[in-house]
Structures are given as C-alpha cells and as structure tokens.
Design a protein around this motif. Structure first.
Motif, PDB file in Angstrom:
ATOM      1  N   UNK A   1       0.845  -1.181   0.000  1.00  0.00           N
ATOM      2  CA  UNK A   1       0.000   0.000   0.000  1.00  0.00           C
ATOM      3  C   UNK A   1       0.889   1.243   0.000  1.00  0.00           C
ATOM      4  N   UNK A   2       0.526   2.199  -0.793  1.00  0.00           N
ATOM      5  CA  UNK A   2       1.302   3.437  -0.862  1.00  0.00           C
ATOM      6  C   UNK A   2       1.145   4.244   0.421  1.00  0.00           C
ATOM      7  N   UNK A   3       2.182   4.951   0.789  1.00  0.00           N
ATOM      8  CA  UNK A   3       2.070   5.884   1.903  1.00  0.00           C
ATOM      9  C   UNK A   3       1.078   6.945   1.473  1.00  0.00           C
ATOM     10  N   UNK A   4       0.097   7.181   2.307  1.00  0.00           N
ATOM     11  CA  UNK A   4      -0.947   8.115   1.912  1.00  0.00           C
ATOM     12  C   UNK A   4      -0.576   9.530   2.342  1.00  0.00           C
ATOM     13  N   UNK A   5      -0.413  10.361   1.354  1.00  0.00           N
ATOM     14  CA  UNK A   5      -0.111  11.766   1.579  1.00  0.00           C
ATOM     15  C   UNK A   5      -0.957  12.584   0.628  1.00  0.00           C
ATOM     16  N   UNK A   6      -1.076  13.835   0.911  1.00  0.00           N
ATOM     17  CA  UNK A   6      -1.861  14.717   0.049  1.00  0.00           C
ATOM     18  C   UNK A   6      -1.043  15.909  -0.380  1.00  0.00           C
ATOM     19  N   UNK A   7      -1.328  16.367  -1.558  1.00  0.00           N
ATOM     20  CA  UNK A   7      -0.864  17.680  -1.973  1.00  0.00           C
ATOM     21  C   UNK A   7      -2.111  18.466  -2.307  1.00  0.00           C
ATOM     22  N   UNK A   8      -2.118  19.690  -1.935  1.00  0.00           N
ATOM     23  CA  UNK A   8      -3.281  20.534  -2.141  1.00  0.00           C
ATOM     24  C   UNK A   8      -2.925  21.620  -3.138  1.00  0.00           C
ATOM     25  N   UNK A   9      -3.800  21.885  -4.050  1.00  0.00           N
ATOM     26  CA  UNK A   9      -3.595  23.007  -4.944  1.00  0.00           C
ATOM     27  C   UNK A   9      -4.729  23.980  -4.709  1.00  0.00           C
ATOM     28  N   UNK A  10      -4.354  25.198  -4.483  1.00  0.00           N
ATOM     29  CA  UNK A  10      -5.329  26.267  -4.309  1.00  0.00           C
ATOM     30  C   UNK A  10      -5.237  27.150  -5.545  1.00  0.00           C
ATOM     31  N   UNK A  11      -6.316  27.249  -6.275  1.00  0.00           N
ATOM     32  CA  UNK A  11      -6.346  28.104  -7.453  1.00  0.00           C
ATOM     33  C   UNK A  11      -7.384  29.170  -7.167  1.00  0.00           C
ATOM     34  N   UNK A  12      -6.960  30.405  -7.049  1.00  0.00           N
ATOM     35  CA  UNK A  12      -7.810  31.447  -6.497  1.00  0.00           C
ATOM     36  C   UNK A  12      -7.982  32.619  -7.452  1.00  0.00           C
ATOM     37  N   UNK A  13      -9.194  33.058  -7.619  1.00  0.00           N
ATOM     38  CA  UNK A  13      -9.591  34.256  -8.310  1.00  0.00           C
ATOM     39  C   UNK A  13      -9.250  34.255  -9.793  1.00  0.00           C
ATOM     40  N   UNK A  14      -8.116  34.811 -10.214  1.00  0.00           N
ATOM     41  CA  UNK A  14      -7.799  34.924 -11.626  1.00  0.00           C
ATOM     42  C   UNK A  14      -6.768  33.880 -12.012  1.00  0.00           C
ATOM     43  N   UNK A  15      -6.911  33.337 -13.198  1.00  0.00           N
ATOM     44  CA  UNK A  15      -5.950  32.349 -13.655  1.00  0.00           C
ATOM     45  C   UNK A  15      -5.860  32.431 -15.161  1.00  0.00           C
ATOM     46  N   UNK A  16      -4.911  31.706 -15.698  1.00  0.00           N
ATOM     47  CA  UNK A  16      -4.777  31.602 -17.144  1.00  0.00           C
ATOM     48  C   UNK A  16      -4.401  30.162 -17.458  1.00  0.00           C
ATOM     49  N   UNK A  17      -4.177  29.858 -18.704  1.00  0.00           N
ATOM     50  CA  UNK A  17      -3.931  28.490 -19.136  1.00  0.00           C
ATOM     51  C   UNK A  17      -2.789  27.843 -18.372  1.00  0.00           C
ATOM     52  N   UNK A  18      -1.782  28.601 -17.985  1.00  0.00           N
ATOM     53  CA  UNK A  18      -0.660  28.033 -17.251  1.00  0.00           C
ATOM     54  C   UNK A  18      -1.138  27.349 -15.971  1.00  0.00           C
ATOM     55  N   UNK A  19      -2.095  27.911 -15.282  1.00  0.00           N
ATOM     56  CA  UNK A  19      -2.634  27.283 -14.072  1.00  0.00           C
ATOM     57  C   UNK A  19      -3.232  25.920 -14.404  1.00  0.00           C
ATOM     58  N   UNK A  20      -3.915  25.808 -15.514  1.00  0.00           N
ATOM     59  CA  UNK A  20      -4.516  24.539 -15.924  1.00  0.00           C
ATOM     60  C   UNK A  20      -3.411  23.542 -16.280  1.00  0.00           C
ATOM     61  N   UNK A  21      -2.395  23.996 -16.990  1.00  0.00           N
ATOM     62  CA  UNK A  21      -1.292  23.103 -17.358  1.00  0.00           C
ATOM     63  C   UNK A  21      -0.560  22.594 -16.114  1.00  0.00           C
ATOM     64  N   UNK A  22      -0.296  23.484 -15.154  1.00  0.00           N
ATOM     65  CA  UNK A  22       0.364  23.058 -13.921  1.00  0.00           C
ATOM     66  C   UNK A  22      -0.519  22.110 -13.124  1.00  0.00           C
ATOM     67  N   UNK A  23      -1.802  22.345 -13.140  1.00  0.00           N
ATOM     68  CA  UNK A  23      -2.725  21.454 -12.445  1.00  0.00           C
ATOM     69  C   UNK A  23      -2.671  20.062 -13.053  1.00  0.00           C
ATOM     70  N   UNK A  24      -2.753  19.980 -14.370  1.00  0.00           N
ATOM     71  CA  UNK A  24      -2.695  18.678 -15.047  1.00  0.00           C
ATOM     72  C   UNK A  24      -1.353  18.000 -14.797  1.00  0.00           C
ATOM     73  N   UNK A  25      -0.291  18.757 -14.852  1.00  0.00           N
ATOM     74  CA  UNK A  25       1.040  18.197 -14.597  1.00  0.00           C
ATOM     75  C   UNK A  25       1.093  17.601 -13.192  1.00  0.00           C
ATOM     76  N   UNK A  26       0.605  18.344 -12.218  1.00  0.00           N
ATOM     77  CA  UNK A  26       0.610  17.868 -10.839  1.00  0.00           C
ATOM     78  C   UNK A  26      -0.261  16.641 -10.629  1.00  0.00           C
ATOM     79  N   UNK A  27      -1.340  16.556 -11.397  1.00  0.00           N
ATOM     80  CA  UNK A  27      -2.266  15.429 -11.260  1.00  0.00           C
ATOM     81  C   UNK A  27      -1.751  14.162 -11.930  1.00  0.00           C
ATOM     82  N   UNK A  28      -1.184  14.296 -13.108  1.00  0.00           N
ATOM     83  CA  UNK A  28      -0.947  13.128 -13.934  1.00  0.00           C
ATOM     84  C   UNK A  28       0.522  12.799 -14.192  1.00  0.00           C
ATOM     85  N   UNK A  29       1.437  13.633 -13.709  1.00  0.00           N
ATOM     86  CA  UNK A  29       2.850  13.311 -13.844  1.00  0.00           C
ATOM     87  C   UNK A  29       3.106  12.007 -13.109  1.00  0.00           C
ATOM     88  N   UNK A  30       3.826  11.110 -13.698  1.00  0.00           N
ATOM     89  CA  UNK A  30       4.044   9.741 -13.189  1.00  0.00           C
ATOM     90  C   UNK A  30       2.718   9.060 -12.863  1.00  0.00           C
TER      91      UNK A  30
END
Length: 184
Positions: A1-30
């Motif tokens: 069983x994997x060690x259970x840890x969390x990473x939290x991303x807070x995306x607040x107010x204004x954003x642009x495509x880079x925020x979406x790209x970083x979100x996807x990278x953080x979610x699906x990398x490896x």
C-alpha cells in the motif's frame, strides 16, 4: 500500500492556461503515483467552471499508451492491485454522490494493462472517501472565501505538500504561510 499523503492546490480568483497546465502536470505526472501528486484541487467558485472545463479539454488530449511509445503522456498504473484500488475509489465516489466529470475507466483503445483514463471528480464534500484519502486525483472542491480555502486545505492527515496558483503574489504569500504542509 502506498504511503498516503496529500498535496493541495489552491487556485484562487484569476488564472490563465498556465494554471490549468500546472494542475494537469501535478495530477498526472508519473500517472499520479508519486507522494506529492495533486490529489485535491481547491478552486474558487467564481472560476471553477471555466478551470474545470479547460482541465477536461486538456485531459482529452493526453496520449495514453505504452510509456515507450513516442508522445506518451500517461502510462499504466503500477500494478493490478493499484488499478483495482483506483477503480474502487472512483465507484465509491460516484455512489457517495460525486460526479465523475471525465474519465474513470480503461481507455477504449487499450484492452490490456493497468491503464485508467485521466479522471476528474467534482461535486465532492469533505466526508467522502475520495476527499479524505489519497486517490491520485484530481478531486475538485470549490470554496468562496480565502479562510474557507485555508480551512479545507489544512483539514487533512497528510499535508506533505501544497501549491498556490494566483496572479496575486500577496495572496500567494499569505495563503502559503497559512498552510500546514511539509512544503509549499
């Protein structure tokens, strides 16, 4: 069983495509199989629909294939046991009232191996298993105030890492300091 840890991303107010790209990278990398993978996304209610729509659009274009195949951006999960565990999390989330907005199944073009489509889950509340446990997300929860976001972010047993994405550097600094996480 994997060690259970969390990473939290807070995306607040204004954003642009880079925020979406970083979100996807953080979610699906490896394939989300890293102890600092983005599991929970806290998104301000004013931008949630647009951000999630952009995230779905990006996920539709992720090439899922053998990792040795050119252009592959998402390979299989590590084992049959992990594959079954992830599918069970998805089914449980749906039975608890969450929405599987995108993905959540084996890609149609891959009939063997432990492949799961990038999966985005919304309409989550804090009592759901998918919110409380490490799931190799993203699980999206909206908030209305900065204080609410900080409270949600700090409501975890794990808190290995966190990230803040905003155009407001003062907000990034303030919110980062309020997080109880190993690294921000």
């Amino acid at each position: 069983m994997f060690i259970q840890v969390m990473i939290l991303i807070l995306i607040y107010l204004f954003f642009h495509l880079t925020a979406v790209e970083w979100t996807a990278f953080g979610c699906f990398w490896t394939n989300g199989q890293i102890c600092s993978a983005t599991s929970r996304l806290l998104v301000h209610e004013n931008i949630a629909t647009e951000l999630v729509d952009r995230l779905v659009k990006l996920c539709k274009n992720i090439k899922i294939s053998d990792p040795l195949e050119e252009g592959c951006r998402l390979g299989p999960v590590v084992s049959g046991g992990q594959y079954e565990k992830i599918l069970k999390f998805i089914l449980t989330a749906e039975s608890e009232g969450a929405t599987i907005l995108f993905g959540g199944a084996r890609p149609k073009h891959l009939n063997k191996g432990f492949f799961i489509e990038p999966t985005i889950i919304t309409d989550v509340n804090t009592s759901m298993q998918i919110w409380r446990e490490e799931v190799f997300g993203p699980v999206v929860k909206t908030f209305s105030t900065e204080d609410e976001a900080i409270e949600l972010a700090n409501d975890t047993h794990y808190g290995l890492g966190a990230a803040v994405i905003s155009n407001d550097l003062e907000r990034c600094d303030r919110v980062s300091k309020a997080f109880r996480a190993g690294i921000v």
